[in-house]
Design an enzyme around this catalytic site. Structure first.
Site, PDB file in Angstrom:
ATOM      1  N   HIS A  48      -4.762   2.208   6.546  1.00 41.73           N
ATOM      2  CA  HIS A  48      -4.577   1.454   6.991  1.00 41.73           C
ATOM      3  C   HIS A  48      -4.624  -0.027   5.966  1.00 41.73           C
ATOM      4  CE1 HIS A  48      -8.726   2.900   5.823  1.00 41.73           C
ATOM      5  NE2 HIS A  48      -9.077   1.268   6.200  1.00 41.73           N
ATOM      6  N   ALA A  49      -4.782  -1.220   6.980  1.00 45.57           N
ATOM      7  CA  ALA A  49      -4.585  -2.049   5.969  1.00 45.57           C
ATOM      8  C   ALA A  49      -6.261  -3.344   6.573  1.00 45.57           C
ATOM      9  CB  ALA A  49      -3.715  -3.591   6.067  1.00 45.57           C
TER      10      ALA A  49
END
Length: 675
Positions: free
Chosen positions: A593-594
């Site tokens: 994820h970011a």
């Protein structure tokens, strides 16, 4: 000796107005943290001569002392300083005991503490008790002297805790040269923190610095740490300090082992932070989910308050949990300077926290101390304070005039047209005095001589001259009245019964009506997993040559669905570069994820099963067969769906179904069935 202390004291003693800490830091070309430490040192010196201590309030210092103390003279009298205070003597002896090599003698202690032999022997009894309390023994060895026996970690923790009570040690004879080492340690910690992307609180920074110094001094007497637990993966602090092995060895003037560097890295991770980037750990997923449960549980105890909508509360607790957990594992003691304040002002809230903290303790298999728990309470207390707002409150005035109704009304109109006040009544003298015996006002304006003990009185002419206006103006100042939605709800409940949902709905309406909606965060709906996971977000048996290709594919599904921009994929790959090992949350499962600001548009999950397993770099959980792309727009909205997904993947049977699925419907059936 550094001249900053006497110069700082001289400046404060001569001042006529308050100084800001930042102003003093700029003047002496040091950090604000250093000025706070200097004030602690000066107060220790002022205690020895029963002089007024220097007070700090909200970053401002105002010191008043008609007969300034000669600080420089006290600084040079180490023996007088130690002998004058039994507490200081005990601290200095305890420090010496823990800093000396094995088989030290009474003479060694006498040279370091500057006390008489009888005083030393008497104080040693008290010191032995303190050591025993910390599971450390001071053993007497015939014909050799004394030896400290105990776990090295406990010895170091006690030594740091003792040093924290003795801010003047490094100003004393024989320790001045240590200032250079401390300055180098200070710079090293700043560099490491910058690389990690964190900012420590002033108190935590000082404690970490002392841990580095204590490690150096204990290594000098050939006392090293033994870390029994072998590590599979290293956190960010550990990774960075391990790359600084040569620099730390040079600073300590001796070779430092990997175990010692890992120990110091743990002390960094135990420190409370005031600013951070996302710090991934092997428990990042657990931390996120358990904090949500914890807030919800506490929220149930307070029907008129909604803690679950406070994003800052969630983020604050999440940032605090990691160091609190680390400190508890390391049996590192911590004291909350606001502990008594918490008990006095937030007793019911603190009781609720103590009850529900068991959720976190059970999940993490730790037991927090009372002091540690009180920090959790402060985060909820801050949330309560954010709910408050202040509105102007008009000064209440009574007019007493014997000249008749018409004159009273003229005077009343003139006052109301001139000042922001509420005139609650006009009376004659006898009637007014009687009325005041049962009512409260802020000011009495009278046209006749009048003396009242309970309220200020201003005598004016009926035509209200400029001088009269000036006299009234001295009493009519803005008064701000605290308004709290919870207090308003309590008033409403006196007259009607409200269930939990009605109370929360009314709270939201009052918040909007009182124009608080802009300063309060709106709670976003938390969708279920089956509401956001669709067949378009699933790709089966994808051929990925390497880790980055697998991550990129999970991101592409999110972008194609309109849940993120293409920049989000770059953020996911970069995050895996930095935190790759922690992205692999379980054997064979990765969750890249970011950060939300890197292109997240809406909440979403993608699922990619790999035709051939891919290595991500985790020593135990590799290779990866399932890649779950996570897109989150904040810290909370995705948590319900995430909790469901984690529950589904806790089943080996479900994992096998995911891996072996030939059709997307097989995975959707598991998700929609809630298996």
């Amino acid at each position: 000796m550094d001249n900053r202390l006497p110069n700082l004291y001289s400046l404060l003693a001569k001042q006529t107005s308050s100084f800001q800490i930042s102003e003093l830091a700029a003047r002496f070309q040091v950090s604000t943290r250093t000025i706070y430490n200097d004030i602690d040192k000066l107060n220790e010196l002022l205690k020895t001569v029963d002089a007024t201590e220097i007070m700090i309030e909200k970053g401002h210092i105002l010191y008043v002392n008609e007969t300034p103390v000669d600080i420089e003279k006290i600084l040079f009298k180490d023996s007088d300083f130690i002998n004058s205070d039994k507490r200081v003597r005990k601290i200095r002896i305890l420090e010496s005991v823990l800093l000396l090599p094995d088989n030290f003698s009474s003479e060694d202690l006498l040279q370091r503490t500057l006390v008489s032999k009888n005083t030393l022997l008497n104080d040693l009894r008290s010191v032995r008790k303190e050591l025993v309390k910390n599971e450390i023994v001071l053993e007497t060895i015939p014909f050799k002297g004394y030896k400290v026996i105990g776990e090295e970690a406990k010895i170091r923790n006690l030594l740091v805790a003792t040093l924290e009570q003795d801010p003047l040690l490094f100003e004393s004879t024989g320790f001045e040269k240590e200032k250079a080492s401390l300055a180098e340690i200070d710079r090293l910690i700043e560099e490491v923190n910058e690389m990690i992307g964190i900012q420590l609180s002033d108190q935590s920074f000082q404690k970490v610095k002392l841990h580095f110094w204590v490690t150096m001094k204990r290594l000098e007497v050939q006392k090293s740490i033994q870390l029994l637990e072998e590590k599979d993966i290293y956190n960010k602090e550990e990774q960075i300090l391990l790359t600084r092995k040569e620099q730390v060895s040079k600073l300590f003037s001796l070779a430092i082992s990997e175990e010692e560097l890992l120990y110091l890295a743990n002390k960094l991770s135990e420190a409370s932070i005031t600013k951070n980037q996302e710090l991934m750990t092997d428990k990042w997923l657990t931390f996120n989910l358990i904090i949500e449960q914890f807030i919800t549980a506490v929220d149930q105890d307070f029907s008129e308050i909604d803690f679950t909508i406070d994003q800052k509360l969630y983020e604050g607790l999440l940032n605090h949990l990691r160091p609190a957990y680390k400190r508890t594992l390391a049996k590192e003691t911590i004291e909350n300077p606001m502990y008594d304040y918490v008990l006095d002002n937030y007793y019911l809230l603190h009781s609720s926290i103590c009850k529900h903290i068991l959720l976190i303790e059970k999940e993490l298999k730790v037991e927090f101390s009372d002091q540690e728990i009180s920090f959790f309470t402060l985060f909820f207390a801050a949330s309560l304070e954010r709910k408050k707002f202040f509105v102007p409150k008009k000064t209440k005035i009574v007019i007493i005039c014997n000249a008749g109704i018409s004159t009273s009304e003229i005077l009343k109109s003139k006052i109301k047209n001139t000042f922001q006040v509420e005139v609650v009544g006009t009376f004659g003298a006898r009637e007014g005095i009687k009325w005041l015996s049962d009512h409260k006002v802020d000011l009495v304006v009278t046209t006749i001589p009048l003396e009242l003990k309970s309220v200020p009185v201003v005598q004016v002419n009926p035509y209200l001259s400029d001088e009269d206006r000036e006299s009234i103006h001295r009493f009519v100042k803005p008064i701000f009245h605290e308004v709290n939605v919870d207090h308003l709800l309590a008033i409403v409940k006196k007259y009607t019964d409200l269930n939990i949902q009605e109370a929360k709905s009314l709270s939201n309406e009052l918040t909007t009506y009182l124009n608080l909606s802009q300063s309060r965060e709106k709670k976003e709906y938390q969708p279920m997993l089956k509401e956001i996971l669709t067949p378009e977000l699933i790709d089966l048996n994808y051929s990925a040559k390497n880790r980055d290709e697998a991550v990129k594919r999970s991101g592409e599904l999110l972008v194609n669905k309109g849940l993120a921009t293409s920049a989000y994929i770059d953020g996911m790959i970069e995050n895996v570069e930095v935190n790759g090992t922690y992205i692999v949350i379980a054997p064979g499962i990765a969750m890249p994820h970011a950060r939300p600001e890197e292109g997240a548009l809406d909440v979403g999950f993608s699922i990619v099963t790999l035709k051939e397993p891919v290595v991500f770099g985790h020593p135990k959980n590799d290779p990866v067969k399932i890649v779950i792309g996570l897109c989150a727009i904040d810290h909370q909205t995705h948590l319900k769906a995430l909790a469901e997904l984690v529950e589904i993947l806790s089943s080996e049977e479900n994992i096998e179904c995911f891996i072996n699925a030939k059709d997307k419907k097989e995975i959707m059936d598991i998700v929609e069935g809630g298996k």
